[in-house]
Design an enzyme around this catalytic site. Sequence first.
Site, PDB file in Angstrom:
ATOM      1  N   PHE A 130      26.553  -2.744 -16.028  1.00  0.00           N
ATOM      2  CA  PHE A 130      26.245  -1.599 -16.896  1.00  0.00           C
ATOM      3  C   PHE A 130      24.856  -1.103 -16.533  1.00  0.00           C
ATOM      4  CE2 PHE A 130      24.479   0.755 -20.355  1.00  0.00           C
ATOM      5  CZ  PHE A 130      25.512   1.615 -20.675  1.00  0.00           C
ATOM      6  N   ASP A 215      17.934  -4.364 -12.343  1.00  0.00           N
ATOM      7  CA  ASP A 215      17.930  -3.599 -13.586  1.00  0.00           C
ATOM      8  C   ASP A 215      17.569  -4.555 -14.719  1.00  0.00           C
ATOM      9  OD1 ASP A 215      18.474  -2.266 -15.929  1.00  0.00           O
ATOM     10  OD2 ASP A 215      20.363  -1.391 -15.250  1.00  0.00           O
ATOM     11  N   LYS A 244      14.319   0.656 -22.529  1.00  0.00           N
ATOM     12  CA  LYS A 244      14.546   0.083 -23.849  1.00  0.00           C
ATOM     13  C   LYS A 244      13.230  -0.357 -24.528  1.00  0.00           C
ATOM     14  CE  LYS A 244      19.398  -0.479 -23.789  1.00  0.00           C
ATOM     15  NZ  LYS A 244      20.305  -0.812 -22.694  1.00  0.00           N
TER      16      LYS A 244
HETATM   17  C1  LIG Z   1      20.938   0.260 -21.828  1.00  0.00           C
HETATM   18  C2  LIG Z   1      20.959  -0.018 -20.384  1.00  0.00           C
HETATM   19  C3  LIG Z   1      20.839   1.024 -19.444  1.00  0.00           C
HETATM   20  C4  LIG Z   1      20.810   2.479 -19.840  1.00  0.00           C
HETATM   21  O1  LIG Z   1      19.735   2.805 -20.671  1.00  0.00           O
HETATM   22  P1  LIG Z   1      19.774   4.168 -21.538  1.00  0.00           P
HETATM   23  O2  LIG Z   1      18.402   4.248 -22.117  1.00  0.00           O
HETATM   24  O3  LIG Z   1      20.848   4.000 -22.564  1.00  0.00           O
HETATM   25  O4  LIG Z   1      20.087   5.265 -20.580  1.00  0.00           O
HETATM   26  C5  LIG Z   1      20.802   0.692 -18.107  1.00  0.00           C
HETATM   27  N1  LIG Z   1      20.875  -0.579 -17.707  1.00  0.00           N
HETATM   28  C6  LIG Z   1      20.993  -1.604 -18.575  1.00  0.00           C
HETATM   29  C7  LIG Z   1      21.047  -3.006 -18.051  1.00  0.00           C
HETATM   30  C8  LIG Z   1      21.057  -1.366 -19.927  1.00  0.00           C
HETATM   31  O5  LIG Z   1      21.207  -2.371 -20.791  1.00  0.00           O
END
Ligand SMILES: *Cc1c(COP(=O)(O)O)cnc(C)c1O
Length: 389
Positions: A130, A215, A244
């Site tokens: 994700f 990520d 985040k």
């Molecule tokens: C939440 C998340 C995203 C996307 O972040 P947004 O601020 O919702 O665009 C990307 N990678 C990971 C691992 C995430 O948990």
Amino acid sequence: MDVLAHNYAPLPVTIARADGVWFTATDGRRYLDCLAAYSAVNFGHRHPDLVAAARAQLDRVTLTSRAFDNDQLGPFAEELTDLTGTQMMLPMNTGAEAVETAIKLARAWGERVKGVAPGRGQIVTVTGNFHGRTTTIVSFSDDPAARDGFGPFTPGFRQVPYGDATALAGAVDAETVAVLLEPVQGEAGVIIPPAGYLAQARHITAAAGALLIVDEIQSGLGRTGATLESARQGVQPDLICLGKALGGGIMPVSAVVGSAEVLGVLRPGEHGSTFGGNPLGAAIGRAVVRLLRTGQPQRAARERGAQLRAALDPLVGHGVTAIRHVGLWFGLDIDPALGSGRDVCLRLMDGGVLAKDTHGQTVRLAPPLTITPDEIESVAAAFDQAVRG
Ligand SMILES: *Cc1c(COP(=O)(O)O)cnc(C)c1O
């Protein structure tokens, strides 16, 4: 509610305010927040230091655009690269934008530094990933809910099973510009790869002259018990996506941090964002860095995580089929005989705990790192009640 698009199916609760780890609903009921806005609220709701930084900046300057410099962005870049042991940062707003930025950086680096023919660079991704919701990012998702109906998709991505270093090595070739992965897969249900996987990915990419992009939008900034999960595993990626919690739960702040060799490929005008690097977000981000520098949130994640694990372990075999955790980040698989993950979340809600299911049978618990030992016991008791009745 028919005027609101149906892209979410929230639990039947309406929040009116929040303090620390607690929500108050419009009917006055209080709930312990065990999602922390997918770890965007790692430091608790309205943390006084973060709110103070935001308030002070609201009275000075909030937005300049990058057409002009502002006095918060430079210090933010210095402090964030120092905290993360990196050389350069590029500020954006949402997590998806940070991932998009990393993809563009890897492709440009591939052409300009590695010497891959224009338009030929490949990025290797993994199953269960994700990384956000843009059309390019869902192009390499294997979740039908994220993908179906949204084609045509962006080419240039290959996928291998998560956690399988042999498959990863086999997918990397001369046109590979990067491997992109999460050190722990949050949305997939707190999936922890085999020990040493990230280090193997680092070894494979280094040997092939490809970048490792990690990520850490959900795993980073305290959740796993460290500032960066990659660093906790002794791995130095070329690029790290942050988001985040970087915005302190106040506003979207994201960034790509990493090596100057890669981030340095971009020239003026090639990439940007109207709001990225804004002084309000930068001031909040600087306050987040100050909190993390104390090491206190990271320590709390380790200690409260170990405590919650010990309290939840007896549930395995009693409505819970498996528990995975790292730091204060839990995935609990629910026995289908008991119902779905959402059914358990509804029962947790009755017990005063708000949590979120993922992929049908898993419930994720990720409360703010400021949760107290007593509150951890309440969460465990509510979970026991929800699965044992
Ligand atoms: C939440 C998340 C995203 C996307 O972040 P947004 O601020 O919702 O665009 C990307 N990678 C990971 C691992 C995430 O948990």
